[in-house]
Design an enzyme around this catalytic site. Sequence first.
Site, PDB file in Angstrom:
ATOM      1  N   GLU A   1       0.876  -1.175   0.000  1.00  0.00           N
ATOM      2  CA  GLU A   1       0.000   0.000   0.000  1.00  0.00           C
ATOM      3  C   GLU A   1       0.913   1.224   0.000  1.00  0.00           C
ATOM      4  O   GLU A   1       1.751   1.368   0.893  1.00  0.00           O
ATOM      5  CB  GLU A   1      -0.870  -0.021   1.258  1.00  0.00           C
TER       6      GLU A   1
ATOM      7  N   GLU B   1      -7.913  10.788   3.002  1.00  0.00           N
ATOM      8  CA  GLU B   1      -8.056   9.826   4.102  1.00  0.00           C
ATOM      9  C   GLU B   1      -8.262  10.579   5.407  1.00  0.00           C
ATOM     10  O   GLU B   1      -7.584  11.579   5.683  1.00  0.00           O
ATOM     11  CB  GLU B   1      -6.836   8.919   4.217  1.00  0.00           C
TER      12      GLU B   1
END
Length: 275
Positions: free
Chosen positions: A153, A255
């Site tokens: 990620e 995020e």
Amino acid sequence: MKNVFNIKAAMLLTMCGLVSCTLVHKDQQSAAPDTAEAPVDGGLEKYEAYTQQFSSPTVITQNHATGHVGDFFFTHWKDGGSTSLSLDTDGEFSVDWEGGGYNYVGGPGWHFGDEDRVIGYRFDEDSGASYITLYGWGYDETMPTSDPAHLVEYYILQRWTYDPSQDGVYGKTFTSNGVEYSTYRSVREQKPSINGPSTFYQYWSKPTEERPLGEDHEIIFADHLKAWADTGWIIPDMNNFNASDDPTYQVMAVEVFNPANDGTASGQVWDATPQ
């Protein structure tokens, strides 16, 4: 100059499942999803429970959704709370969140990472997202799952309120497109991923200073791949449909985790790769 699309979406039920929650159109909030068009890439049919095609501005509120709005892929994922993602077909988008104890990540981009891609973007609003970042995954199912490098990620940060370097191992410092970045690597053990709960690496590129709002910026992805490789870090396959939950997408993401207050972040993304 890119215009910013900023829809203030009405919040729906916060913990609804994929079956009971609806993807909402900006101009017809009670309408069923616009699914007349087939997925852009046939490999995405594996994720048909989540992935749909929209040809008009759309508001996403469910817990997990992927798909295309126009030519742009999007991801929208949260483990609770109340957050909406508003998308237009030209890459304009906004994320609206309510304060609470949960994690959210979402935004538009592409359903795969391209090492030659140059990503253009602009943000005009940021109420204090944890990260505004180029965000994506790589996955190689031929590598042993005991090796965290089989699933990566990655984050190329542009703005942040939480510093990931405090939990990571330093790699190197380099300059890309006139911006100085430092790299870090951290490991996540049995955490949510595009392939279910897994142990995987996180790679970070963090600029010395946050990128300003109200300006067009470009991220040269190849420079970050090289910097990670220079430290011995490997990016597995970035165009892979074999993960269980999502393809190896690359998006310009907002995020938030455990946000203390309500907030908004809005901007636009586009492909700035030289032709």
